[in-house]
Structure formats: structure tokens, C-alpha cells
Design an enzyme around this catalytic site. Structure first.
Site, PDB file in Angstrom:
ATOM      1  N   ILE A 196     -17.485 -25.125 -11.450  1.00 57.49           N
ATOM      2  CA  ILE A 196     -16.813 -23.767 -10.471  1.00 57.49           C
ATOM      3  C   ILE A 196     -15.533 -22.403 -11.660  1.00 57.49           C
ATOM      4  O   ILE A 196     -15.362 -23.249 -12.512  1.00 57.49           O
ATOM      5  CB  ILE A 196     -15.122 -24.795  -9.307  1.00 57.49           C
ATOM      6  CG1 ILE A 196     -15.059 -25.127 -10.009  1.00 57.49           C
ATOM      7  CG2 ILE A 196     -16.182 -25.271  -8.148  1.00 57.49           C
ATOM      8  CD1 ILE A 196     -13.366 -26.122  -9.418  1.00 57.49           C
ATOM      9  N   ASP A 197     -15.254 -21.966 -11.184  1.00 58.24           N
ATOM     10  CA  ASP A 197     -14.977 -20.764 -11.555  1.00 58.24           C
ATOM     11  C   ASP A 197     -13.523 -21.022 -12.685  1.00 58.24           C
ATOM     12  O   ASP A 197     -12.720 -22.225 -12.094  1.00 58.24           O
ATOM     13  CB  ASP A 197     -14.023 -19.344 -11.283  1.00 58.24           C
ATOM     14  CG  ASP A 197     -15.520 -18.425 -10.669  1.00 58.24           C
ATOM     15  OD1 ASP A 197     -16.049 -19.401 -10.372  1.00 58.24           O
ATOM     16  OD2 ASP A 197     -15.471 -18.032  -9.607  1.00 58.24           O
ATOM     17  N   LYS A 198     -13.015 -20.873 -13.336  1.00 56.76           N
ATOM     18  CA  LYS A 198     -12.045 -21.023 -14.609  1.00 56.76           C
ATOM     19  C   LYS A 198     -10.909 -20.959 -14.237  1.00 56.76           C
ATOM     20  O   LYS A 198     -10.054 -22.011 -14.449  1.00 56.76           O
ATOM     21  CB  LYS A 198     -11.769 -19.897 -15.857  1.00 56.76           C
ATOM     22  CG  LYS A 198     -10.850 -20.562 -17.102  1.00 56.76           C
ATOM     23  CD  LYS A 198     -10.818 -19.768 -18.179  1.00 56.76           C
ATOM     24  CE  LYS A 198      -9.580 -19.500 -18.277  1.00 56.76           C
ATOM     25  NZ  LYS A 198      -9.473 -19.230 -19.972  1.00 56.76           N
ATOM     26  N   THR A 200     -10.578 -21.097 -10.749  1.00 48.83           N
ATOM     27  CA  THR A 200     -10.326 -21.813  -8.874  1.00 48.83           C
ATOM     28  C   THR A 200      -9.827 -23.359  -9.370  1.00 48.83           C
ATOM     29  O   THR A 200     -10.827 -23.956 -11.204  1.00 48.83           O
ATOM     30  CB  THR A 200     -11.865 -21.398  -9.030  1.00 48.83           C
ATOM     31  OG1 THR A 200     -12.355 -20.319  -8.368  1.00 48.83           O
ATOM     32  CG2 THR A 200     -12.207 -22.359  -7.400  1.00 48.83           C
ATOM     33  N   ARG A 299     -15.425 -15.603  -3.701  1.00 48.34           N
ATOM     34  CA  ARG A 299     -14.862 -14.747  -3.915  1.00 48.34           C
ATOM     35  C   ARG A 299     -15.569 -13.069  -3.373  1.00 48.34           C
ATOM     36  O   ARG A 299     -14.996 -11.882  -2.952  1.00 48.34           O
ATOM     37  CB  ARG A 299     -14.821 -14.513  -5.030  1.00 48.34           C
ATOM     38  CG  ARG A 299     -13.871 -15.528  -5.695  1.00 48.34           C
ATOM     39  CD  ARG A 299     -13.729 -15.394  -6.932  1.00 48.34           C
ATOM     40  NE  ARG A 299     -13.058 -14.783  -7.949  1.00 48.34           N
ATOM     41  CZ  ARG A 299     -13.050 -14.977  -9.107  1.00 48.34           C
ATOM     42  NH1 ARG A 299     -13.932 -15.472  -9.827  1.00 48.34           N
ATOM     43  NH2 ARG A 299     -12.393 -13.845  -9.764  1.00 48.34           N
TER      44      ARG A 299
END
Length: 389
Positions: A196-198, A200, A299
Site C-alpha cells: 500500500i502507498d507510503k 496510506t 486514488r
């Protein structure tokens, strides 16, 4: 991505037709190994995050019977016997679209497919770092963690350390001697099976041995993992629920960004199901259920239908997109963006079949403090506005 502890991680580099020493030893021991006419028919498919690949081979018409693991070892570069055997045991290997037993003998014309962690291009030194982890669940096969904001999953360009992988390296380093060793497994290894994104937050599952890695990789590749995210988005959707179908790929004008392409033009097929949880006039709390798992999928999908995530700097959600021109409203929103200077996205629910039991286990996490605070302030805003009506 596999992390070997406590030594430096060595990422495998794919070199077609090249075999490692263990593979060569295996083939040399096989009485059928002199019939080394590898099939010319080979297909490869990479999953959304680039973490797994599916390789497919068709046995040559002249090939003699050969055990399944040795057939694969002769055709996969830098893959150990353990990786291949555990993939077979985990059901990540199929012959003519059917699961078979590990002792199956490959016949001429058989179509053999295998799903394995993909070799990555970069090499990074993984230094164990004493970084606190919010561990939701842990056993001999998996760790489920609740990732905080501002933490990358693994090292990359510009992010040499202080990642989830570094924290896991420290955590596992402390318990290596206590871990029971299953035959064919290496308890000193942890596998990242999704990302998962940094910025998030939320739930992630990490594999603790080769078998669990293969078992989970198979689920992620076939999109059978349950993943539900909560997101605060700009705007007030006209419908209470919907489905977004649109190819997701890198923006050709900015490689750090992704975008939705018309179907068939570029990118990879992506599907997001969303539903409204709560409305706050100018922003809305939604739940997004992923059918696929493309990078930045939620997103860019939500932005594509006019509902950019609140606070998302990269995609333009860090300034007022809906609302009034009143100075007090602007001051209110700017205050919230200071509390939550990132995309309002949280991996709320994670469910998967457990590697050892096959039982479906499901986890749910609380919203992080910054996101929960912002949502509560929007509730107060709605209440105050209704009082004035």
C-alpha cells in the site's frame, strides 16, 4: 519481495535459460535430464503490483516423463528447489489448469503454469531497524500489521531505510531461534505479498515462510483476497454506490503518477466497487472494495469520476474542490488539511485463506487518529450547518 535475515537481501535477477547451482544439481540427478529439450512455448504474465509472475510452459512432444518440480527447475532461472516445491504444495502450480500432486510426472504436451514472486530489478541492503510495529495477528505462517502513515513498505529510490521491511527484519531477527522450522522452509525469511502507498494506512499481511508466500501469492494473483478501504473523497456522489471499470497505468507525462485510460488503449484492467458510508455536504466517506489491485487504483479511479481523495497532494486533493467561497469555510478546510496532510485512505478490512488451515480469516482495523479526527470535524460541520437551517 523476499527479505532474508539477518544477512543482506539478495534480489534474484532473471537470466533466461540460466540455472543456479542447486538447480543444476537437481537436473543432474534426474535420469530424464539428458532429454533437455525445453519447450519453445512459454508465456509470462505479471500481476498488477509487479510482485508476482505467472509462467507457463508446454512440455515438448518428444520429452520423456519427468517429475513436476524438476521440469520447472530446468526452465526457471535462479529458483531454488524449495521455492518450486512449496509453490506446488501451495496450489500455485497447475498442469492443464488442474492442481496435481507433487509427485506428478509431466507428460509430452502438458501445459504447466506456476505463480511465483517476481524477480525485482533492484538490490537493497536490508538493515534491521528497531521501529515499532502495530501487529494485529501473528502465527508461524503470517504476520498481519496495521501500517502507519509516512512509512514505505520496502526500500526504493530515495527511500533507503525506515521502511516496513526494515521493521520486520528487526522483529523477525529477535524471534528466529523460537520459530519452529517446517521441512523445506526457512524461518529467517519474510515475504512482502502486497503493497500500500507510503501515506496510506491500514492492514497488510506478510508471509513468514516460502509456503505461506506461495499460498498468498496465488490468492493475490487471482484476486481472491478481500480488501476494503475507507476513503474520504471530495464531492457528493449522485448515487449511493457504483463500480468503476477503467484501465490504470502510468501517466506518460509524469512517471510518478497514474491515470485511467480508455479501455484497450493502455494500462491494465482495473475494477473498483464503491459505496457511500456517510455524506458531509462537500466531502463523502466511501468504502472501496478492490476487485483488482493496481498501483494508486482507488486514488485515480475516484478522481476519474470527479471525487478526488481529500488531502491527496499528488492528485490535486490538497486544496478546496467543493464548497463555499466563505472565508470561514476556507479556514476550516485548510485547518483539516494541516491535520491530515496526506490522502485520506485507510485499508480497513483484509481477509484471506490461511496458508496452513485454508480457513478464511478476516481482520478489521480502526481508522488512524488523523483521519478519524478530520471525519469527526466534518460531522460537527454538518451538525452546525443543520442547526442554522
Amino acid at each position: 519481495m523476499m527479505v532474508e535475515l539477518p544477512e543482506t537481501t539478495k534480489q534474484e535477477i532473471t537470466t533466461p535459460e540460466e540455472l543456479d547451482s542447486e538447480t543444476l544439481d537437481d537436473v543432474a540427478d534426474d535420469p530424464n535430464a539428458d532429454d533437455d529439450e525445453a519447450s519453445l512455448e512459454e508465456k509470462s504474465d505479471v500481476d498488477s503490483d509487479g510482485l508476482y509472475e505467472r509462467r507457463e510452459f508446454v512440455a515438448d512432444a518428444k520429452q520423456s516423463l519427468i517429475r513436476l518440480d524438476k521440469f520447472l527447475l530446468a526452465r526457471l532461472s535462479n529458483r531454488s528447489r524449495t521455492k518450486v516445491q512449496e509453490a506446488i504444495r501451495a496450489g500455485a502450480v497447475k498442469v492443464d489448469d488442474r492442481e496435481v500432486k507433487p509427485n506428478y510426472k509431466v507428460k509430452p504436451g502438458n501445459r504447466v503454469s506456476i505463480i511465483l514472486p517476481k524477480n525485482l530489478d533492484e538490490e537493497y541492503e536490508i538493515i534491521p531497524q528497531n521501529i515499532p510495529l502495530n501487529i494485529v495477528y501473528e502465527d508461524n505462517d503470517v504476520i498481519v500489521v496495521n501500517k502507519p502513515p509516512n512509512m514505505a513498505v520496502h526500500p526504493g529510490v530515495g527511500i533507503p531505510d525506515k521502511t516496513l521491511v526494515n521493521a520486520l527484519a528487526w522483529h523477525l531477527q529477535e524471534q528466529l531461534e523460537k520459530l519452529p522450522v517446517k521441512e523445506g522452509n526457512e524461518p529467517s525469511r519474510a515475504g512482502i505479498v502486497h503493497r500500500i502507498d507510503k501515506d496510506t494506512t491500514g492492514l497488510m499481511v506478510v508471509a513468514k515462510n516460502e509456503y505461506a508466500m506461495a499460498y498468498l501469492a496465488n490468492q493475490f494473483f487471482h484476486h481472491t483476497i478481500e480488501r476494503r478501504y475507507w476513503a474520504l473523497v471530495w464531492g457528493n456522489p449522485a448515487e449511493d454506490a457504483g463500480t468503476i471499470v477503467g484501465n490504470v497505468g502510468r501517466n506518460p507525462n509524469d512517471r510518478k503518477m497514474f491515470m485511467v485510460f480508455p479501455e484497450g488503449e493502455s494500462g491494465k484492467h482495473a475494477v473498483t466497487h464503491w459505496r457511500v458510508l456517510e455524506r458531509f455536504y462537500y466531502v463523502t466517506l466511501v468504502e472501496c472494495r478492490l476487485e483488482t489491485g493496481r498501483t494508486h487504483q482507488i486514488r485515480v479511479h475516484m478522481k476519474s469520476i470527479g471525487h478526488t481523495l481529500f488531502g491527496d497532494r499528488r492528485y490535486g486533493g490538497n486544496h478546496i474542490l467543493y464548497g463555499t467561497v466563505h472565508p470561514k469555510y476556507r479556514q476550516f478546510v485548510e485547518g483539516l488539511l494541516k491535520i491530515l496532510p496526506r490522502q485520506a485512505l485507510h485499508a480497513k478490512v483484509l481477509g484471506f485463506a490461511h496458508p496452513s488451515t485454508g480457513e478464511h480469516i478476516r481482520f478489521e482495523s480502526e481508522l488512524p487518529a488523523d483521519m478519524a479526527t478530520v471525519i469527526e470535524k466534518w460531522r460537527e460541520y454538518v451538525h452546525a450547518r443543520r442547526q442554522l437551517l
